[in-house]
Design a protein around this motif. Structure first.
Motif, PDB file in Angstrom:
ATOM      1  N   GLU A 154      -4.451  -1.065  -8.040  1.00  0.00           N
ATOM      2  CA  GLU A 154      -5.732  -0.359  -7.981  1.00  0.00           C
ATOM      3  C   GLU A 154      -5.560   0.890  -7.126  1.00  0.00           C
ATOM      4  O   GLU A 154      -4.666   0.959  -6.261  1.00  0.00           O
ATOM      5  N   GLY A 207      -7.750  -5.054   0.138  1.00  0.00           N
ATOM      6  CA  GLY A 207      -8.358  -4.689  -1.134  1.00  0.00           C
ATOM      7  C   GLY A 207      -7.444  -4.931  -2.312  1.00  0.00           C
ATOM      8  O   GLY A 207      -7.885  -5.415  -3.368  1.00  0.00           O
ATOM      9  N   ALA A 208      -6.160  -4.626  -2.144  1.00  0.00           N
ATOM     10  CA  ALA A 208      -5.194  -4.872  -3.218  1.00  0.00           C
ATOM     11  C   ALA A 208      -5.118  -6.362  -3.533  1.00  0.00           C
ATOM     12  O   ALA A 208      -5.067  -6.762  -4.705  1.00  0.00           O
ATOM     13  N   ASN A 261      -8.342  -7.504  -5.249  1.00  0.00           N
ATOM     14  CA  ASN A 261      -8.336  -6.991  -6.617  1.00  0.00           C
ATOM     15  C   ASN A 261      -7.501  -7.897  -7.514  1.00  0.00           C
ATOM     16  O   ASN A 261      -7.902  -8.209  -8.648  1.00  0.00           O
ATOM     17  N   ASN A 287      -6.599  -1.337   2.804  1.00  0.00           N
ATOM     18  CA  ASN A 287      -5.980  -1.185   1.484  1.00  0.00           C
ATOM     19  C   ASN A 287      -5.226  -2.449   1.072  1.00  0.00           C
ATOM     20  O   ASN A 287      -5.235  -2.834  -0.101  1.00  0.00           O
ATOM     21  N   ASP A 330       0.875  -1.176   0.000  1.00  0.00           N
ATOM     22  CA  ASP A 330       0.000   0.000   0.000  1.00  0.00           C
ATOM     23  C   ASP A 330       0.906   1.219   0.000  1.00  0.00           C
ATOM     24  O   ASP A 330       1.524   1.562   1.014  1.00  0.00           O
ATOM     25  N   SER A 334      -1.741  -1.203  -3.858  1.00  0.00           N
ATOM     26  CA  SER A 334      -2.682  -0.098  -3.661  1.00  0.00           C
ATOM     27  C   SER A 334      -1.872   1.171  -3.859  1.00  0.00           C
ATOM     28  O   SER A 334      -0.829   1.354  -3.227  1.00  0.00           O
ATOM     29  N   ASP A 386      -5.888   3.610  -4.273  1.00  0.00           N
ATOM     30  CA  ASP A 386      -5.870   3.317  -2.843  1.00  0.00           C
ATOM     31  C   ASP A 386      -7.245   3.387  -2.187  1.00  0.00           C
ATOM     32  O   ASP A 386      -7.611   2.522  -1.377  1.00  0.00           O
ATOM     33  N   CYS A 440      -9.144   0.404  -3.193  1.00  0.00           N
ATOM     34  CA  CYS A 440      -8.665  -0.764  -2.448  1.00  0.00           C
ATOM     35  C   CYS A 440      -9.254  -0.798  -1.042  1.00  0.00           C
ATOM     36  O   CYS A 440      -9.650  -1.865  -0.552  1.00  0.00           O
TER      37      CYS A 440
END
Length: 286
Positions: free
Chosen positions: A98, A274-275, A278, A271, A7, A57, A100, A103
């Protein structure tokens, strides 16, 4: 699949390893000044660790089709270059990147406060304000990749939401009015001690957030709003904003469209989660 997750922020890069839905080996380092220095740091977390992919991220408008990050940020060397291809060439691994704020939203939708909802707006409150939008559980990126850039909305005072709705700027206003050097935590502490200036500024932040959420709710009728960023560590954030949104909607007999308003659950880890998710969704250049 074992992923190295990063991140990238303007001051710090957070990192971890993602395996079977869990983050481990959490660490961080100061954001390097050049892409070469960033790669050098990333090698420390990737080399010899049986990593099978890299998930990032990052700030800016990520264009997966062109393999670059548009816009600008506090990390300028990430932008307007074939960053996907450069990372893949450096490490010989598939890469997913993606935005931040997106994410953070993806992470909270998967393992945080958003997982019980389908239509959700995330408002990430930091130095400025970012965001992410999900319709039917899917990230809405927008034609120009700027979906969720709530910080560019204007408030009743004519300022940008990103200027008018953050504790960071409230703290600067307090310093300008009083000459005292404080941080955000001290601003809340002073307000709790009865400092009228601190109370006024914090109430203004809550009111601005409520104004923005009310307008977005009337326009899109979300299931929920999730509040992120450092200030979301305060349990009373969602409570105070909810009270104000409810009062605004009640004024127009719109109580029935009151959304859920919650603080994020994963905070700084959102984040990274999420990264990783993704990447697993197939948004990589394998």
């Amino acid at each position: 699949m074992k992923l190295a997750v990063f991140d990238i922020g303007g001051t710090t890069v957070k990192t971890g390893t993602f395996v079977d839905g869990k983050l481990t080996n959490l660490s961080s380092f100061q954001t390097p000044k050049t892409l070469g220095d960033l790669f050098e740091q990333m090698h420390r977390f990737i080399d010899g660790n049986d990593i099978q992919g890299i998930a990032l991220s990052a700030p800016g408008d990520v264009d997966r089709e062109k393999g670059e990050i548009k816009g600008f940020s506090a990390v300028p060397y990430l932008h307007k270059r074939p960053i996907f291809a450069e990372i893949k060439a450096e490490f010989g691994l598939p890469v997913a990147i993606e935005n931040d704020a997106n994410c953070a939203g993806i992470g909270e939708m998967k393992v945080g406060s958003g997982k019980a909802f389908k239509n959700v707006a995330f408002i990430v409150i930091g130095t400025g304000i970012g965001g992410a939008v999900f319709f039917d559980g899917k990230l809405y990126r927008g034609k120009h990749l700027t979906g969720g850039e709530f910080g560019f909305m204007t408030t009743a005072s004519g300022k940008l939401f990103a200027q008018d709705g953050t504790v960071v700027n409230a703290t600067k206003s307090y310093q300008a009015e009083t000459g005292k050097q404080i941080d955000g935590k001290m601003l809340f502490s002073l307000a709790n001690q009865g400092d009228k200036t601190a109370q006024k500024l914090i109430n203004h932040v809550y009111d601005v957030l409520a104004e923005a959420i009310t307008n977005l709710q009337v326009a899109f009728d979300f299931d929920a709003f999730i509040l992120g960023g450092g200030v979301s560590a305060r349990a009373d954030l969602a409570i105070e904003v909810s009270k104000r949104v409810k009062a605004r909607l009640s004024r127009f007999q719109l109580n029935e469209i009151m959304p859920a308003i919650k603080n994020c659950q994963q905070h700084n880890a959102a984040n990274l989660y999420g990264a990783a998710y993704n990447f697993l969704a197939g948004n990589n250049n394998a």
